[in-house]
Design a protein around this motif. Structure first.
Motif, PDB file in Angstrom:
ATOM      1  N   ILE A 101       0.852  -1.175   0.000  1.00  0.00           N
ATOM      2  CA  ILE A 101       0.000   0.000   0.000  1.00  0.00           C
ATOM      3  C   ILE A 101       0.896   1.236   0.000  1.00  0.00           C
ATOM      4  O   ILE A 101       1.915   1.257   0.680  1.00  0.00           O
ATOM      5  CB  ILE A 101      -0.898   0.017   1.247  1.00  0.00           C
ATOM      6  N   GLY A 102       0.498   2.241  -0.755  1.00  0.00           N
ATOM      7  CA  GLY A 102       1.289   3.462  -0.792  1.00  0.00           C
ATOM      8  C   GLY A 102       2.306   3.462  -1.920  1.00  0.00           C
ATOM      9  O   GLY A 102       3.147   4.340  -2.002  1.00  0.00           O
ATOM     10  N   THR A 103       2.243   2.450  -2.777  1.00  0.00           N
ATOM     11  CA  THR A 103       3.038   2.479  -3.999  1.00  0.00           C
ATOM     12  C   THR A 103       2.071   2.235  -5.156  1.00  0.00           C
ATOM     13  O   THR A 103       0.955   1.773  -4.960  1.00  0.00           O
ATOM     14  CB  THR A 103       4.105   1.371  -4.028  1.00  0.00           C
ATOM     15  N   LEU A 104       2.525   2.569  -6.370  1.00  0.00           N
ATOM     16  CA  LEU A 104       1.676   2.301  -7.533  1.00  0.00           C
ATOM     17  C   LEU A 104       2.158   1.072  -8.297  1.00  0.00           C
ATOM     18  O   LEU A 104       1.365   0.339  -8.884  1.00  0.00           O
ATOM     19  CB  LEU A 104       1.646   3.516  -8.463  1.00  0.00           C
ATOM     20  N   VAL A 105       3.479   0.840  -8.282  1.00  0.00           N
ATOM     21  CA  VAL A 105       3.999  -0.339  -8.979  1.00  0.00           C
ATOM     22  C   VAL A 105       3.692  -1.593  -8.176  1.00  0.00           C
ATOM     23  O   VAL A 105       3.364  -2.642  -8.737  1.00  0.00           O
ATOM     24  CB  VAL A 105       5.525  -0.228  -9.185  1.00  0.00           C
ATOM     25  N   GLY A 106       3.785  -1.479  -6.849  1.00  0.00           N
ATOM     26  CA  GLY A 106       3.584  -2.628  -5.964  1.00  0.00           C
ATOM     27  C   GLY A 106       2.330  -3.419  -6.278  1.00  0.00           C
ATOM     28  O   GLY A 106       2.416  -4.624  -6.522  1.00  0.00           O
ATOM     29  N   PRO A 107       1.149  -2.773  -6.299  1.00  0.00           N
ATOM     30  CA  PRO A 107      -0.071  -3.524  -6.591  1.00  0.00           C
ATOM     31  C   PRO A 107      -0.020  -4.272  -7.911  1.00  0.00           C
ATOM     32  O   PRO A 107      -0.483  -5.415  -7.999  1.00  0.00           O
ATOM     33  CB  PRO A 107      -1.148  -2.438  -6.625  1.00  0.00           C
ATOM     34  N   VAL A 108       0.586  -3.642  -8.941  1.00  0.00           N
ATOM     35  CA  VAL A 108       0.646  -4.311 -10.243  1.00  0.00           C
ATOM     36  C   VAL A 108       1.530  -5.557 -10.134  1.00  0.00           C
ATOM     37  O   VAL A 108       1.165  -6.638 -10.611  1.00  0.00           O
ATOM     38  CB  VAL A 108       1.191  -3.342 -11.315  1.00  0.00           C
TER      39      VAL A 108
END
Lengths: 332, 288
Positions: free
Chosen positions: A268-275
């Motif tokens: 949470i708090g990243t954009l690449v992480g979820p992907v």
């Protein structure tokens, strides 16, 4: 390195990766793998949409699949009725955004707390699931498109070149569109977070009361971000409809849970992480599906609990912290 | 006239079902502020306990009323010990972890019993109201919902255990200072909530049929009811069940069961827009 330069670099890097993937993968992957990859990418976009509103807006949406499914269904119904996907796509982006805005209005302007928000969004997607499941039979047609109940709409037409219904996109081209859409949405999300609107949204997530006392309209900013999330989830739904087909499963509890797991595992708090989390877990569940000894839900559930208890920050932030610590140790 | 009586009975039994499936959740949420997203699966496990027991030739009433709360209460105690205890005070993490638990239970039960509906036939037959038949079991559910609510009220209001539980929920530190171990109170409260959910699962098993995903059919309704009820857990759940259960049953009558649920959701969301802290956040505040 200033924040703006870093953002610019991240955006350029993401677009290059997306461009390379769009250029190279169709040449080397088999068609079946490529279609699966398109599904993964559309799911990745769904994860990105939740990563944006949850990680940067603090909006706990348990039913992001509602907008995903609405996007897919709108696209399928409109494409069948128009016989051309040129106008089906904008409509299928508009409808989930509007639904998100309406639901967001009721929730944010009612000022209900996070927990209630989670439950209401979850309930919304569950009820849509039931509704979509009950639409079997001839009386459930919109225009010329039968909704098909449990079976969904198997004949979802694939995208065609704008204003040229006879010229449909091949699966390879759908993959290219999907990857580019994911890359562009990532870039747009990054840019949004650099604007005044995005920074206020993050401030609200950090401390809602303080942001409010500083004179920012908390409700409106949350509503805006929620609608953007609905838009991206709708786009993911269109892409999903293109490589699979629309069915009530898009609204199902297990999908709704998976999106949360992707974001949670990725960070949470990243954009690449979820992907990344999405791709990893998709690969894992697909593998578990081939084993057939373990029920995928059981595996997902255990992963979910482990993610909350063991790595509550998610893989990417945890990995970054460990890497930074190692690098610092390496320095004299 | 007969028709009106039948419709009224349907509404009452719809409300009663909502009360039954919501009470376990209301106890856990109202007392501990823990949102248990695996509540639906506790119902499901209660249902399976009833089915398995009656399949083994156990008396039907014992299979419905006695064994499910015991079995699910034990499961709840284990879950509290292993999972929930680590997450007290982290409301959102608790929701996420129990969601994981819910998926794991669905997956596990699917592996054990397969993804098919099993059922037991409802006891008590039916009786006639003019030209219509009404199932006796519906009336039994109404009685059961009243009994369950009364039991919770009496325990909380008139027993030392209820007093200690209410005190701990109001101020855990003060309770601890007075010699009450909050950990144990939380554990027992969660177990009691799970047992209530198990009992609910046993009670609805003859009406709904039992399958691994049956929890998802009830969890949305149960949550909406508890949240719409607001802070006063028992009163709130009863009032909200009365309101939403009536809406559900009436719209189900006029249209289809699905639109009944859509109407329930819409009414609940609009109500929360007007009363963000639930019904008892505004009215009947001093109630239990």
């Amino acid at each position: 390195m200033t924040v703006n330069v870093r953002t610019a670099l991240q955006i350029v890097a993401a677009l290059i990766v997306a461009g390379l993937a769009a250029w190279l993968l169709p040449q080397y992957l088999e068609l079946f793998t490529l279609i699966n990859a398109t599904v993964f990418v559309s799911m990745g976009l769904l994860a990105l949409s939740l990563g944006l509103i949850w990680g940067f807006g603090g909006i706990l949406c348990f039913g992001q699949t509602a907008f995903f499914g609405i996007g897919g269904y709108t696209y399928a119904v409109a494409a069948i009725n128009f016989g051309d996907t040129t106008w089906a796509v904008p409509l299928a982006l508009l409808v989930p955004t509007a639904v998100a805005a309406a639901l967001g209005y009721l929730m944010f302007f009612g000022r209900i707390s996070d927990v209630y928000m989670g439950v209401i969004t979850l309930t919304t997607t569950l009820i849509l699931f039931k509704f979509a499941n009950s639409t079997a039979g001839d009386q459930w047609t919109i225009g010329t498109a039968p909704l098909g109940g449990f079976n969904g709409i198997p004949g979802t037409p694939p995208l065609n070149f704008p204003l040229d219904p006879s010229n449909q996109l091949a699966p390879e081209q759908v993959f290219v569109v999907a990857v580019l859409a994911l890359g562009i949405c990532y870039a747009v999300a990054k840019l949004i977070l650099r604007t005044r609107f995005g920074r206020v949204a993050v401030a609200i997530k950090e401390n809602e009361l303080r942001a409010e006392l500083l004179g920012y309209d908390v409700r409106l900013h949350k509503l805006g971000l929620f609608a953007i999330g609905g838009f991206m989830a709708g786009l993911a739904g269109i892409l999903f409809a293109n490589c699979v087909f629309v069915s009530p499963t898009m609204f199902s509890l297990s999908y709704a849970g998976q999106v949360i797991i992707w974001v949670l595992v990725g960070g949470i708090g990243t954009l690449v992480g979820p992907v990344i989390g999405c791709m990893l877990i998709q690969a894992l569940t697909t593998y578990a599906g081939t084993l057939s000894a373990i029920d995928p839900n059981l595996l997902l559930g255990v992963l979910f609990m482990l993610a909350v208890v063991v790595v509550p920050k998610g893989l990417l932030p945890t990995a970054t912290t460990i890497l930074l610590r190692l690098m610092r140790r390496g320095e004299p | 006239m007969d028709y009106a009586v039948v419709v009224a009975l349907q509404i009452v039994s719809g409300v009663a079902t909502l009360v039954i499936v919501s009470l376990g959740l209301a106890v856990v949420f109202g007392m501990m502020r823990v949102i248990n997203l695996a509540h639906g699966e506790f119902l499901m496990l209660g249902g399976y306990t009833a089915i398995l027991a009656s399949g083994q030739g156990v008396n039907l009433w014992i299979a419905i009323l006695v064994l499910p709360p015991i079995a699910v209460g034990i499961i709840g105690a284990v879950v509290e010990r292993v999972l929930i205890r680590r997450l007290y005070g982290r409301m959102i993490d608790t929701m996420l972890a129990t969601w994981g638990l819910s998926l794991a239970f669905i997956g596990g039960v699917t592996m054990l019993f397969g993804n098919s509906v099993t059922g037991i036939s409802a006891p008590l037959g039916s009786f006639e109201v003019g030209r219509f038949h009404v199932a006796g079991y519906d009336l039994f559910l109404v009685a059961a919902s009243v009994a369950m609510s009364l039991a919770i009220w009496i325990v909380l209001k008139f027993t030392p255990a209820g007093l200690i539980a209410r005190g701990t929920m109001q101020n855990a530190e003060m309770a601890a200072a007075l010699g009450v171990p909050p950990d144990r109170v939380y554990a027992l409260t969660f177990t009691a909530g799970a047992a209530l959910s198990g009992l609910a699962g046993g009670l609805i098993a003859p009406v709904s049929g039992v399958l691994p995903t049956m929890g998802t059919a009830y969890i949305a309704k149960a949550f909406i009811t508890v949240i719409t009820g607001g802070a006063a857990m028992l009163t709130g759940t009863l009032v909200a069940s009365g309101l939403l259960g009536s809406v559900l049953t009436i719209f189900t009558f006029l249209t289809t069961p699905v639109f009944g649920e859509v109407a329930l959701l819409v009414v609940a969301i609009v109500l929360l827009r007007l009363l963000p802290r639930g019904i008892t956040g505004r009215f009947l505040r001093r109630a239990l």
